[in-house]
Write a protein that holds these residues in place. Structure first.
Motif, short mmCIF file in Angstrom:
data_model
loop_
_atom_site.label_atom_id
_atom_site.label_comp_id
_atom_site.label_asym_id
_atom_site.label_seq_id
_atom_site.Cartn_x
_atom_site.Cartn_y
_atom_site.Cartn_z
N ALA A 1 -6.87 -0.48 -1.16
CA ALA A 1 -6.42 -1.76 -1.70
C ALA A 1 -6.62 -2.83 -0.63
O ALA A 1 -6.33 -2.60 0.54
N GLU A 2 -7.10 -3.97 -1.03
CA GLU A 2 -7.37 -5.03 -0.07
C GLU A 2 -6.19 -5.98 0.07
O GLU A 2 -6.31 -7.19 -0.07
N VAL A 3 -5.04 -5.42 0.33
CA VAL A 3 -3.85 -6.18 0.70
C VAL A 3 -3.35 -5.60 2.00
O VAL A 3 -3.59 -4.43 2.30
N ASP A 4 -2.67 -6.42 2.80
CA ASP A 4 -2.24 -5.93 4.11
C ASP A 4 -1.21 -4.81 4.01
O ASP A 4 -1.30 -3.82 4.73
N TYR A 5 -0.22 -4.99 3.14
CA TYR A 5 0.86 -4.01 3.06
C TYR A 5 1.11 -3.62 1.60
O TYR A 5 1.04 -4.46 0.70
N GLY A 6 1.40 -2.35 1.39
CA GLY A 6 1.60 -1.85 0.04
C GLY A 6 3.05 -1.91 -0.40
O GLY A 6 3.96 -1.98 0.42
N SER A 7 3.24 -1.87 -1.72
CA SER A 7 4.57 -1.81 -2.32
C SER A 7 4.65 -0.58 -3.22
O SER A 7 3.75 -0.37 -4.05
N PRO A 8 5.67 0.25 -3.06
CA PRO A 8 5.78 1.46 -3.89
C PRO A 8 5.77 1.13 -5.37
O PRO A 8 6.37 0.16 -5.82
N ASP A 9 5.08 1.96 -6.13
CA ASP A 9 4.97 1.80 -7.57
C ASP A 9 5.86 2.83 -8.25
O ASP A 9 5.71 4.03 -8.02
N THR A 10 6.78 2.37 -9.07
CA THR A 10 7.70 3.29 -9.75
C THR A 10 7.35 3.48 -11.22
O THR A 10 8.05 4.19 -11.93
N HIS A 11 6.27 2.87 -11.68
CA HIS A 11 5.89 3.03 -13.08
C HIS A 11 5.54 4.49 -13.38
O HIS A 11 4.90 5.16 -12.59
N GLY A 12 5.97 4.95 -14.52
CA GLY A 12 5.64 6.30 -14.96
C GLY A 12 6.58 7.38 -14.47
O GLY A 12 6.37 8.56 -14.77
N MET A 13 7.61 7.00 -13.73
CA MET A 13 8.55 8.01 -13.25
C MET A 13 9.41 8.52 -14.40
O MET A 13 10.09 7.74 -15.07
N LEU A 14 9.39 9.81 -14.60
CA LEU A 14 10.17 10.42 -15.67
C LEU A 14 11.62 10.57 -15.24
O LEU A 14 11.90 10.87 -14.07
N PRO A 15 12.57 10.38 -16.14
CA PRO A 15 13.98 10.57 -15.79
C PRO A 15 14.23 11.96 -15.20
O PRO A 15 13.71 12.96 -15.69
N HIS A 16 14.98 11.99 -14.12
CA HIS A 16 15.40 13.23 -13.46
C HIS A 16 14.22 14.04 -12.91
O HIS A 16 14.32 15.25 -12.73
N SER A 17 13.12 13.36 -12.64
CA SER A 17 11.99 14.03 -12.00
C SER A 17 12.14 13.89 -10.49
O SER A 17 13.21 13.52 -9.99
N HIS A 18 11.08 14.19 -9.75
CA HIS A 18 11.08 14.10 -8.30
C HIS A 18 9.90 13.25 -7.86
O HIS A 18 8.91 13.13 -8.59
N VAL B 1 15.84 9.86 -10.44
CA VAL B 1 14.72 10.42 -9.68
C VAL B 1 15.13 10.55 -8.21
O VAL B 1 15.60 9.59 -7.61
N GLN B 2 14.94 11.72 -7.65
CA GLN B 2 15.23 11.96 -6.24
C GLN B 2 13.95 12.33 -5.51
O GLN B 2 12.99 12.80 -6.12
N GLY B 3 13.95 12.12 -4.22
CA GLY B 3 12.72 12.42 -3.50
C GLY B 3 12.79 12.14 -2.02
O GLY B 3 13.84 12.26 -1.39
N ALA B 4 11.64 11.73 -1.45
CA ALA B 4 11.52 11.59 -0.01
C ALA B 4 10.61 10.43 0.36
O ALA B 4 9.64 10.14 -0.33
N LEU B 5 10.94 9.80 1.48
CA LEU B 5 10.11 8.77 2.10
C LEU B 5 9.53 9.36 3.38
O LEU B 5 10.28 9.81 4.25
N LEU B 6 8.20 9.36 3.51
CA LEU B 6 7.55 9.82 4.73
C LEU B 6 6.81 8.64 5.34
O LEU B 6 5.84 8.13 4.77
N GLN B 7 7.27 8.21 6.50
CA GLN B 7 6.65 7.09 7.20
C GLN B 7 5.59 7.60 8.17
O GLN B 7 5.86 8.47 9.00
N ILE B 8 4.38 7.05 8.07
CA ILE B 8 3.28 7.42 8.95
C ILE B 8 3.03 6.27 9.92
O ILE B 8 2.76 5.15 9.49
N LEU B 9 3.12 6.54 11.22
CA LEU B 9 2.89 5.52 12.22
C LEU B 9 1.91 5.99 13.28
O LEU B 9 1.90 7.17 13.64
N ASP B 10 1.10 5.07 13.77
CA ASP B 10 0.27 5.31 14.94
C ASP B 10 1.17 5.21 16.17
O ASP B 10 2.09 4.38 16.20
N PRO B 11 0.97 6.05 17.19
CA PRO B 11 1.86 6.01 18.36
C PRO B 11 1.91 4.64 19.02
O PRO B 11 2.94 4.26 19.60
N GLN B 12 0.82 3.87 18.93
CA GLN B 12 0.82 2.53 19.53
C GLN B 12 1.82 1.61 18.84
O GLN B 12 2.39 0.71 19.46
#
Length: 289
Positions: free
Chosen positions: A157-174, A200-211
């Protein structure tokens, strides 16, 4: 790396029992019944959970007469409730994810895509339904689903920063989101609240460069976003270090707080460390839900 087949190949390697990189993940896969996630409550399933005293609604054929013979009470075997779950993922396609501080490190996007697809491979092998948020790829099982997922994950995507998309999440899914989360956290908060409202329950995984954690800059430095839309020049970059590190720590604390408030999990992974630990954490975070 920008081809679906390359992405799929690397993800398969990460999720394979052969490479040493995934020795721990394979151990997890062999000790947990993939796709039959016990919810620790009674229901239909094959796994014994507990004995409980028989109640008026229990039929005579449901009574465990061998166990009941050892006491004055009739007992019934409860089976652990098991069901294939739907898991949706969002892997940030924004330009910030394409950053790498040197040629010896993978871009954040490469790590994020491989981890996301490797997790999907493990889930599909266990009989789960996996898909992508955004209605483009609803959760399904099978190799064909993984092929389509690999294709879509290679798109940028040609935007600097992304925004999480919640469309299509089924009730009580993961669900799980993989990103550097360096953009506006309001969008993350909104997404998590919408997910929580749907159970909906789940997890956030942040990916960072060491710099991005160390901020090793000093003297004259030009900072530029990956799209070139934002630029800042300073003659004393070292003077910014303390303020930057404080703001980064505050950002991570806020992400952890948002995850806690919505019953999600949060973790940070750096691109200079093996992906195995991140894969295990992500799978276990989904397993605990």
């Amino acid at each position: 790396m920008n081809q679906p087949l390359t992405l799929r190949s690397e993800a398969e390697s990460l999720a394979s029992p052969m490479p040493p990189l995934l020795a721990q993940a394979e151990h997890l896969a062999t000790t947990v019944i993939l796709g039959e996630h016990g919810r620790r409550r009674a229901g239909t399933g094959d796994t014994f959970w507990q004995y409980r005293p028989a109640q008026a609604h229990d039929t005579a054929r449901s009574i465990d007469w061998r166990r009941s013979a050892r006491s004055d009470t009739a007992f019934v075997q409860d089976r652990e409730w098991q069901i294939a779950q739907s898991v949706l993922m969002w892997v940030d396609p924004a330009a910030s994810m394409r950053f790498s501080s040197n040629d010896n490190l993978p871009a954040k996007s490469d790590v994020a895509r491989i981890l996301g697809l490797a997790t999907a491979i493990l889930l599909v092998r266990g009989g789960e339904r996996v898909g992508l948020t955004g209605l483009r790829l609803p959760p399904k099982r099978g190799e064909g689903q993984l092929q389509q997922m690999a294709q879509i994950l290679t798109e940028d995507a040609e935007v600097d920063y992304g925004s999480p998309d919640t469309h299509g999440m089924l009730p009580h899914s993961h669900a799980f989101f993989i990103s550097d989360f360096l953009g506006d956290l309001t969008s993350v908060e909104t997404a998590l609240r919408k997910a929580a409202d749907r159970g909906v329950q789940g997890a956030l995984l942040q990916i960072l460069d060491p710099q991005e954690e160390a901020f090793p800059f000093d003297g004259r430095t030009v900072f530029q976003s990956m799209t070139g839309a934002v630029e800042h020049e300073t003659l004393k970059a070292g003077d910014l270090r303390d303020r930057y590190l404080i703001r980064m720590a505050e950002r991570k604390d806020r992400l952890s707080e948002l995850a806690h408030m919505t019953s999600w999990s949060f973790q940070t992974h750096h691109t200079d460390t093996p992906a195995t630990a991140a894969l295990l954490w992500l799978y276990q975070a989904l397993e605990r839900r």
